[in-house]
Design an enzyme around this catalytic site. Structure first.
Site, PDB file in Angstrom:
ATOM      1  N   CYS A 131       0.823  -1.208   0.000  1.00 43.72           N
ATOM      2  CA  CYS A 131       0.000   0.000   0.000  1.00 43.72           C
ATOM      3  C   CYS A 131       0.857   1.259   0.000  1.00 43.72           C
ATOM      4  CB  CYS A 131      -0.920  -0.016   1.212  1.00 43.72           C
ATOM      5  SG  CYS A 131      -1.855   1.503   1.390  1.00 43.72           S
ATOM      6  N   CYS A 134      -0.416   4.095   2.177  1.00 42.25           N
ATOM      7  CA  CYS A 134      -0.184   3.929   3.616  1.00 42.25           C
ATOM      8  C   CYS A 134       1.282   4.196   3.956  1.00 42.25           C
ATOM      9  CB  CYS A 134      -0.505   2.515   4.073  1.00 42.25           C
ATOM     10  SG  CYS A 134      -1.991   1.832   3.369  1.00 42.25           S
ATOM     11  N   ASP A 135       2.186   3.699   3.128  1.00 46.69           N
ATOM     12  CA  ASP A 135       3.587   3.627   3.543  1.00 46.69           C
ATOM     13  C   ASP A 135       4.560   4.470   2.719  1.00 46.69           C
ATOM     14  OD1 ASP A 135       2.772   1.743   5.436  1.00 46.69           O
ATOM     15  OD2 ASP A 135       2.952   0.108   4.004  1.00 46.69           O
TER      16      ASP A 135
END
Ligand code: NDP
Length: 306
Positions: A131, A134-135
């Site tokens: 992701c 997300c990261d």
């Protein structure tokens, strides 16, 4: 005893919750292991009707949940571990607690697929991710490897150029499933380097507990080499979340629910919505439409006195 339990809190689940909520059915929504579904892992959504400037994915799913709660839907954290669909009411083991429901809407979606390399699993959260949204921000100025040749891989690679210095897109062939617009966008980005006909054979370095590089193999030339990397993002598709229903609901060989028309499954009173059944369209708007269909079918089924 519930009228309807909805499994999943993505576009499909929340749309089903809005409709069954408005129908006065007080739906219980089981959030699942990926709250908000795939959209919560996306940045900009440009193709959901009604947002001419685009909308942030997590904002869109959060708004849907709020809208459903306004009509009485209750969202609970939890995941279905086991299901007994042999008779009604259906019984579901949600994190160890059994719940009963007259109808069930399965909107559990599909989860990210991994390459399955032993060291990949050990380094999840330590440089290995599925992701970018997300990261990605953890890799400012870093060297990032993205694996895949579909729209997800193009989207992730393009998004990651906001953070990384170099993005290497590794794809196992030289034909792409990605749509032309997204492939062209990635190709036009100077930060993205394409490595086609190439596979990842290993991720380093478990001994340091952080990603330091990958082992690559060119399928055409046979060359194998190591490349330094700080981040490793896999974008090779998804696996439907149907494990608790194996042996009860008709599934295709890949585990997607087989539709019996409309939103119906082979079990009367159990309906499907979204990516858990749809391997073709897989869009936020089609998932929302499928959630609506499942809700209307559940509502009519209950109204008929079942
Ligand atoms: P896809 O199934 O479209 O693509 C998966 C890619 O991963 C393929 O290139 C495939 O290669 C590769 N792959 C699969 N397994 C492996 C493996 N074991 N090793 C190496 N490579 C592998 O999945 P996506 O997640 O990209 O897209 C799914 C759907 O979501 C599509 O309909 C897409 O259009 C949509 N989508 C739309 C977006 C948007 O419009 N903003 C963004 C993201 C997705 P091969 O081709 O060789 O099989």
């Amino acid at each position: 005893m519930h009228n309807v339990i909805i499994l999943g809190s993505g576009c499909a689940g929340s749309t089903a919750a809005i409709y069954t909520g408005r129908a006065g059915l007080n739906p219980l929504v089981v959030i699942g292991h990926e709250p908000g579904g795939q959209l919560s892992l996306t940045t900009e959504v440009e193709n959901f009707p009604g947002f001419p400037e685009g909308i942030n994915g997590p904002d869109l799913v959060a708004s849907m949940q709020k809208q459903a709660e306004r009509f009485g839907a209750v969202y609970v954290y939890g995941t279905v571990l086991e299901a007994d669909l042999s008779k009604r009411p259906f019984r579901l083991n949600i994190d160890g607690e059994w719940q009963e429901s007259s109808t069930l809407i399965i909107a559990t979606g599909a989860s990210a697929r991994w390459l399955g390399l032993p060291n990949e699993q050990k380094l999840i959260g330590r440089g290995v991710s599925s992701c970018a949204t997300c990261d990605g921000a953890f890799y400012k100025g870093g060297r990032i490897v993205v694996i895949g040749g579909g729209d997800s891989a193009m989207e992730e690679a393009t998004f990651l150029t906001r953070f990384g210095d170099t993005i290497t897109l590794v794809h196992r062939s030289d034909s792409f499933r990605a749509s032309k617009i997204m492939l062209d966008r990635a190709r036009a980005n100077d930060k993205i380097k394409f490595l086609t006909n190439t596979v990842v054979e290993d991720v380093y370095d478990v001994s340091k507990n952080i990603v330091t590089g990958v082992k690559l193999h060119d399928l055409k030339t046979g060359r194998t080499w190591d490349q330094d990397a700080d981040g490793y993002f896999v974008a090779i598709g998804h696996i439907p979340n149907t494990k608790p229903f194996v042996g009860q609901i008709d599934l295709d060989p890949d585990g997607y629910i087989l539709s019996k028309g409309g939103a119906r499954t082979n079990i009367t009173g159990v309906f499907h919505a979204g990516d858990v059944q749809d391997r073709t369209y897989r869009q936020a708007v089609t998932a929302a439409g499928a959630g609506c269909m499942a809700a209307i079918e559940a509502e009519r089924f209950l109204a008929e006195g079942h």
